[in-house]
Design a protein around this motif. Structure first.
Motif, PDB file in Angstrom:
ATOM      1  N   LEU A 171       0.830  -1.211   0.000  1.00 33.82           N
ATOM      2  CA  LEU A 171       0.000   0.000   0.000  1.00 33.82           C
ATOM      3  C   LEU A 171       0.861   1.256   0.000  1.00 33.82           C
ATOM      4  O   LEU A 171       0.502   2.259  -0.625  1.00 33.82           O
ATOM      5  CB  LEU A 171      -0.928  -0.016   1.215  1.00 33.82           C
ATOM      6  N   ALA A 172       2.006   1.203   0.713  1.00 32.13           N
ATOM      7  CA  ALA A 172       2.906   2.360   0.708  1.00 32.13           C
ATOM      8  C   ALA A 172       3.475   2.612  -0.684  1.00 32.13           C
ATOM      9  O   ALA A 172       3.591   3.772  -1.122  1.00 32.13           O
ATOM     10  CB  ALA A 172       4.035   2.133   1.716  1.00 32.13           C
ATOM     11  N   LEU A 173       3.829   1.538  -1.383  1.00 32.10           N
ATOM     12  CA  LEU A 173       4.316   1.693  -2.761  1.00 32.10           C
ATOM     13  C   LEU A 173       3.241   2.303  -3.649  1.00 32.10           C
ATOM     14  O   LEU A 173       3.531   3.129  -4.519  1.00 32.10           O
ATOM     15  CB  LEU A 173       4.750   0.329  -3.308  1.00 32.10           C
ATOM     16  N   SER A 174       1.992   1.892  -3.407  1.00 30.35           N
ATOM     17  CA  SER A 174       0.886   2.434  -4.196  1.00 30.35           C
ATOM     18  C   SER A 174       0.659   3.908  -3.885  1.00 30.35           C
ATOM     19  O   SER A 174       0.480   4.734  -4.792  1.00 30.35           O
ATOM     20  CB  SER A 174      -0.388   1.633  -3.907  1.00 30.35           C
ATOM     21  N   LEU A 175       0.667   4.264  -2.590  1.00 38.18           N
ATOM     22  CA  LEU A 175       0.438   5.654  -2.201  1.00 38.18           C
ATOM     23  C   LEU A 175       1.540   6.583  -2.713  1.00 38.18           C
ATOM     24  O   LEU A 175       1.296   7.755  -3.020  1.00 38.18           O
ATOM     25  CB  LEU A 175       0.340   5.762  -0.677  1.00 38.18           C
ATOM     26  N   SER A 176       2.771   6.043  -2.812  1.00 40.28           N
ATOM     27  CA  SER A 176       3.889   6.863  -3.304  1.00 40.28           C
ATOM     28  C   SER A 176       3.933   6.943  -4.820  1.00 40.28           C
ATOM     29  O   SER A 176       4.736   7.700  -5.376  1.00 40.28           O
ATOM     30  CB  SER A 176       5.209   6.295  -2.785  1.00 40.28           C
ATOM     31  N   GLY A 177       3.109   6.146  -5.495  1.00 38.95           N
ATOM     32  CA  GLY A 177       3.085   6.149  -6.944  1.00 38.95           C
ATOM     33  C   GLY A 177       4.107   5.242  -7.588  1.00 38.95           C
ATOM     34  O   GLY A 177       4.267   5.259  -8.812  1.00 38.95           O
ATOM     35  N   ALA A 178       4.796   4.405  -6.780  1.00 37.28           N
ATOM     36  CA  ALA A 178       5.819   3.511  -7.339  1.00 37.28           C
ATOM     37  C   ALA A 178       5.202   2.356  -8.108  1.00 37.28           C
ATOM     38  O   ALA A 178       5.845   1.789  -9.006  1.00 37.28           O
ATOM     39  CB  ALA A 178       6.710   2.972  -6.221  1.00 37.28           C
ATOM     40  N   ILE A 179       3.984   1.969  -7.760  1.00 44.37           N
ATOM     41  CA  ILE A 179       3.276   0.904  -8.470  1.00 44.37           C
ATOM     42  C   ILE A 179       1.854   1.367  -8.740  1.00 44.37           C
ATOM     43  O   ILE A 179       1.342   2.257  -8.029  1.00 44.37           O
ATOM     44  CB  ILE A 179       3.252  -0.422  -7.656  1.00 44.37           C
TER      45      ILE A 179
END
Length: 379
Positions: A333-341
């Motif tokens: 979820l952190a990767l998603s929130l940061s826009g990495a995925i």
């Protein structure tokens, strides 16, 4: 499994294929986790969500009863209660879900079309519940084969549509999630027992066993389902009262693409893991049963000391297993929130954990069937 998959291709009447009003991304994939053919707007849109919610509620209700009271309830009676609760959940969820669908204005009056769509989704949820209950009686794995289809097909489709192989970070998280799930599902804590009625060469083989993940993957599944109930309710209220700013804000924030929604989901995993462990396993009742039978854990007094020991053991491992599951989801979820995925890949680790857990359970059950069929009397 074939019947369930086939019904995904039965479209809902009067529903367009335009994006729905309840958002995309992580929220979309969360709905796919427990829902059915949501992207196809089919009669299986609700998927296994009503069955899962009903199963949870009935299990929790029976867990509050004493062991003597539970023993008086037959399997037929408990199945009837489960079916009734599943039907209630199905109708409520179908009605709430209908307010998030885009209706074709040429299909007829909106109220009539919404009612037809609600009844179609209700029929799909009823069929899903019947298939799960039928497989529990006649097949292998209880409801797991239906849940397996419910997870695998959207997972494969989501990975393909969002170029999963182009994002190695989420692949590493999925690999870690699978490794943790397989390890916890196949690892047992064995507490050796002293049984007063057994005095032979096999006495040292008696033990009380707990999985290192006491509730397995249930917290992740039920957290997904529990998260969707308030979301659908807010979605319906926001559709009925579009001028209400508070409902609009709640609708925007209660999604996995926002920090608040992600935090609520992670907390739900931990809370449900602890709650289910104590309700389903009930360590104090286990200690009472051991004492009543005259049995005890080796090196420990029966009664209060055993109850405290088992309570601490269940609390420790249910919390640790939930923490590991939540950690895998938190990274994703952190990767998603940061826009990495892409946001649509945020729930992929949850799907892989559920998939790994189902496969482990099916393998263990099939091994049990094989051992049973392979048994031969001494000649």
């Amino acid at each position: 499994m074939f019947i369930y998959l086939l019904c995904w291709y039965v479209p809902l009447y009067g529903v367009t294929t335009k994006p729905t009003t309840d958002g995309v991304g992580g929220q979309y994939f969360l709905t796919m986790l427990v829902g059915g053919g949501r992207d196809r707007q089919s009669m299986m849109t609700l998927g296994v969500a009503p069955y899962i919610n009903a199963s949870l509620l009935v299990q929790v209700a029976f867990a509050f009863r004493s062991s003597a009271s539970r023993a008086k309830v037959s399997k037929v009676r408990s199945d009837r209660w489960m079916l009734r609760v599943a039907l209630a959940f199905a109708f409520i969820m179908a009605l709430m879900r209908s307010f998030g669908l885009s209706l074709d204005p040429n299909a007829g009056p909106a109220g009539v079309v919404r009612l037809v769509v609600t009844l179609e989704m209700f029929a799909g949820a009823l069929l899903t519940t019947v298939l799960c209950m039928l497989n529990e009686r006649r097949g292998a794995g209880a409801s797991m084969p239906v849940i397996l289809v419910n997870v695998v097909v959207p997972l494969a489709r989501g990975m393909g549509d969002n170029r999963f192989l182009d994002f190695p970070d989420v692949g590493l998280v999925c690999a870690a999630a699978i490794a943790v799930t397989v390890l916890m599902e196949n690892s047992l804590i064995r507490l050796p027992l002293q049984r007063v009625s057994i005095h032979n060469v096999h006495a040292d083989q008696n033990y009380l066993a707990y999985k290192r993940a006491p509730m397995g993957i249930m917290p992740v599944m039920f957290a997904s389902s529990a998260f969707l109930l308030p979301y659908f309710l807010v979605n319906m209220l926001a559709s009925l009262h579009p001028e209400n700013a508070a409902l609009a804000a709640a609708h925007d924030e209660l999604v996995l693409t926002r920090p608040l929604g992600a935090a609520v989901y992670l907390v739900l995993i931990v809370v449900l893991s602890l709650l289910f462990s104590f309700l389903m396993l009930n360590p104090r009742e286990t200690a009472h049963q051991l004492q009543r039978n005259g049995d005890s854990i080796v090196g420990m007094y029966a009664g209060g000391q055993t109850a405290r020991f088992l309570t601490a053991l269940v609390a420790k491992w249910s919390f640790l297993s939930a923490l590991l599951q939540a950690a895998c989801m938190a990274v994703s979820l952190a990767l998603s929130l940061s826009g990495a995925i892409p946001a649509a890949l945020a729930m992929t680790p949850a799907s892989t954990m559920i998939l790994a857990s189902i496969v482990c359970s099916l393998v263990q059950e099939l091994k049990s069937y094989y051992r049973y069929d392979a048994y031969r009397f001494f000649m």
